[in-house]
Design a protein around this motif. Structure first.
Motif, PDB file in Angstrom:
ATOM      1  N   LEU A  32       0.821  -1.221   0.000  1.00 46.00           N
ATOM      2  CA  LEU A  32       0.000   0.000   0.000  1.00 46.00           C
ATOM      3  C   LEU A  32       0.850   1.264   0.000  1.00 46.00           C
ATOM      4  N   THR A  94      -2.401   5.163   6.651  1.00 48.97           N
ATOM      5  CA  THR A  94      -3.049   3.877   6.891  1.00 48.97           C
ATOM      6  C   THR A  94      -3.669   3.779   8.286  1.00 48.97           C
ATOM      7  N   TYR A 103      -6.102  -6.607   7.560  1.00 49.70           N
ATOM      8  CA  TYR A 103      -5.417  -6.769   6.281  1.00 49.70           C
ATOM      9  C   TYR A 103      -3.936  -7.056   6.491  1.00 49.70           C
ATOM     10  N   MET A 329      -2.204  -6.656  -8.244  1.00 50.12           N
ATOM     11  CA  MET A 329      -3.012  -6.097  -7.155  1.00 50.12           C
ATOM     12  C   MET A 329      -3.027  -4.572  -7.182  1.00 50.12           C
ATOM     13  N   ARG A 330      -1.872  -3.950  -7.412  1.00 50.39           N
ATOM     14  CA  ARG A 330      -1.805  -2.484  -7.355  1.00 50.39           C
ATOM     15  C   ARG A 330      -2.612  -1.845  -8.483  1.00 50.39           C
ATOM     16  N   LEU A 333      -6.149  -1.866  -7.149  1.00 48.66           N
ATOM     17  CA  LEU A 333      -6.375  -0.932  -6.049  1.00 48.66           C
ATOM     18  C   LEU A 333      -6.345   0.517  -6.529  1.00 48.66           C
ATOM     19  N   LEU A 370     -10.182   1.449   1.625  1.00 45.02           N
ATOM     20  CA  LEU A 370      -9.190   0.823   0.762  1.00 45.02           C
ATOM     21  C   LEU A 370      -8.816  -0.565   1.255  1.00 45.02           C
ATOM     22  N   CYS A 371      -8.639  -0.742   2.558  1.00 43.20           N
ATOM     23  CA  CYS A 371      -8.232  -2.044   3.084  1.00 43.20           C
ATOM     24  C   CYS A 371      -9.358  -3.072   2.998  1.00 43.20           C
ATOM     25  N   ALA A 374      -8.902  -4.240  -0.411  1.00 49.23           N
ATOM     26  CA  ALA A 374      -7.684  -5.057  -0.466  1.00 49.23           C
ATOM     27  C   ALA A 374      -7.927  -6.442   0.115  1.00 49.23           C
ATOM     28  N   TYR A 377      -9.810  -8.564  -2.256  1.00 46.06           N
ATOM     29  CA  TYR A 377      -8.945  -9.005  -3.342  1.00 46.06           C
ATOM     30  C   TYR A 377      -7.982 -10.101  -2.889  1.00 46.06           C
ATOM     31  N   VAL A 378      -7.443  -9.966  -1.670  1.00 43.43           N
ATOM     32  CA  VAL A 378      -6.386 -10.864  -1.207  1.00 43.43           C
ATOM     33  C   VAL A 378      -6.943 -12.156  -0.625  1.00 43.43           C
TER      34      VAL A 378
END
Length: 486
Positions: A32, A94, A103, A329-330, A333, A370-371, A374, A377-378
């Motif tokens: 991130l 963050t 996360y 991933m980026r 995001l 955002l997390c 994430a 996605y993860v």
């Protein structure tokens, strides 16, 4: 130390790394905060006043002129000429993110568990121990438990929203996946070669023999119908948990394609989106076995590889596709973070007014969640990776492509120490008899939970996770492409 040995040392070292080093060198934080992600800052009230041509109200008459009557919030035109400023995501940013601890823990613990797994696999390939428990299995199970817990926590938030339709979407997809799982479980092995039938038959026979040795009469621990019904319920829960991750992935995929300018990036994005479909097709026997192992060349079929080699190649393909998803991933995001500017551009096309607070919330909400995105996605990626690793270990597969490199030692040797069968514990009297009986009973479990059972069960679960993710992503692609109002 005599039972686990080197693996216990590896586990203790990794536990120290998690506690001492990972908080300072975190892969989750690096993904991130490496500088490649930029988020849109919400405009301040003073900036909005300047753009709207208004000054801070000092009297009641001024407040009424500026659209602020008594306790009503100050409003501005929606078609205001607003351009958001961007900023790189930093570690300080963050702190305000929702679900950032969850996360960070999931990603960093997954990295630690994967390292333990790799070291353990290297240890087993070099030393080839026969009387040790494979402790990497415990690490993989913990990773799956944490991933499911995170997805469950995210799903419960959708049920707490009373006005939105998220709850109905989760319930609908849950019932849909339940029916789909029941339909899949009745498909014969000629089309989907999970090995569930042979694995369950082996499990039932071994369990009956075990119960007979214990002096118990039984027709089996569980019927085939009950077993498949339990699997269908589990599959429906997994499908419900993966509903919104799949829908969100579809939207990010479309936005990432619009942002990508290079052909290679667009190609990788397409492969990343279709990766679950490729995983699904690997277990479709008419496609995988008939056309890959024995492709027809004229009137004859030439075998390209053995069945063991194909099983190994299948594991490697899944791992490579998981690595590709992590690498992309980026891009996804950043596509999500761009929704803030996209929402502002959409607002400018509308007529009317909007309060400053609502505008600021609309922009800030994207970054603060955002997390959550994430994790969506993860978490499926983590589940796919570690079910595949469990399939290799518990299913007694090999990482070697060629048949001569395949291990022929059964996997049950890596689950329970064999020393308990030949050595009696140093005890006296009734204690000694009790311990011997317990160790013999535990030793018999290795004959019940065989590699044949684990191959069928874990192959099906790996296939099902990929199928759910692709189904929801495909529906999300159709929804965002054709049903949403531009």
């Amino acid at each position: 130390m005599g039972v686990i040995g080197v693996q216990l040392v590896v586990t203790m070292v990794m536990a120290s790394v998690i506690q001492k080093i990972i908080p300072h060198y975190s892969l989750a934080r690096w993904l991130l905060c490496s500088g490649s992600l930029r988020w849109y800052q919400h405009p301040t009230e003073e900036e909005l006043r300047i753009l709207a041509g208004k000054q801070r109200a000092k009297s009641k008459k001024d407040r009424k002129y500026n659209g602020h009557i008594e306790n009503k919030p100050l409003t501005i035109p929606k078609d205001i000429d607003l351009h958001l400023e961007t900023k790189s995501v930093t570690e300080r940013d963050t702190i305000a993110l929702h679900y950032f601890p969850e996360y960070q823990w999931l990603v960093d613990f997954t990295v630690a568990a994967t390292v333990v797994y790799v070291v353990t696999e290297a240890y087993y390939s070099i030393v080839k121990p026969s009387q040790e428990m494979n402790i990497s299995v415990v690490w993989c199970l913990l990773v799956l438990a944490f991933a499911v817990k995170v997805l469950f926590s995210l799903t419960t938030h959708y049920f707490k929203v009373e006005d939105g339709g998220e709850r109905s979407v989760c319930v609908t997809f849950g019932f849909f996946f339940f029916v789909k799982a029941m339909a899949i479980l009745i498909v014969t092995e000629n089309y989907l070669e999970f090995g569930l039938e042979s694995g369950f038959s082996n499990f039932s026979e071994s369990a009956m023999q075990f119960l007979e040795k214990q002096g118990l009469e039984s027709q089996g621990p569980v019927s085939k119908l009950t077993f498949k019904l339990f699997l269908a319920v589990l599959c429906s829960l997994i499908g419900a948990f993966l509903t919104f991750p799949g829908l969100r992935l579809a939207q990010m995929h479309l936005d990432a394609l619009n942002l990508a300018t290079e052909k290679i990036t667009q190609t990788l994005l397409h492969i990343n989106f279709l990766a679950p479909l490729f995983m699904v097709l690997l277990w479709v026997k008419p496609i995988a076995k008939d056309y890959i192992m024995n492709p027809p060349l004229g009137k004859e079929s030439v075998p390209l590889m053995t069945e063991d080699t194909f099983d190994t190649v299948r594991l490697w393909i899944i791992i490579l596709l998981c690595a590709l998803r992590l690498a992309m991933m980026r891009h996804h995001l950043q596509a999500y973070l761009n929704l803030a500017q996209k929402s502002v551009d959409q607002m400018k096309k509308e007529a009317g007014r909007i309060s400053m607070v609502d505008l600021q919330k609309m922009v800030a909400r994207v970054f603060y969640y955002l997390c959550v995105i994430a994790l969506q996605y993860v978490a499926p990626l983590v589940m796919l990776l570690h079910t595949t690793l469990l399939l290799k270990t518990l299913g007694n597969y090999s990482w070697g492509i060629y048949p001569e490199l395949n291990a022929d030692t059964p996997v049950e040797n890596s689950l329970l120490p064999n020393s308990v069968y030949s050595e009696s514990p140093p005890a006296d009297g009734k204690m000694k008899v009790t311990v011997v009986q317990i160790t013999m009973a535990l030793g018999s479990l290795k004959n019940i939970f065989t590699p044949l059972l684990f191959r069928g069960l874990l192959s099906f679960l790996t296939w099902w996770i990929a199928a759910c993710l692709f189904s929801t992503s495909l529906f999300g692609l159709f929804y965002h492409q054709y049903l949403t109002v531009a």
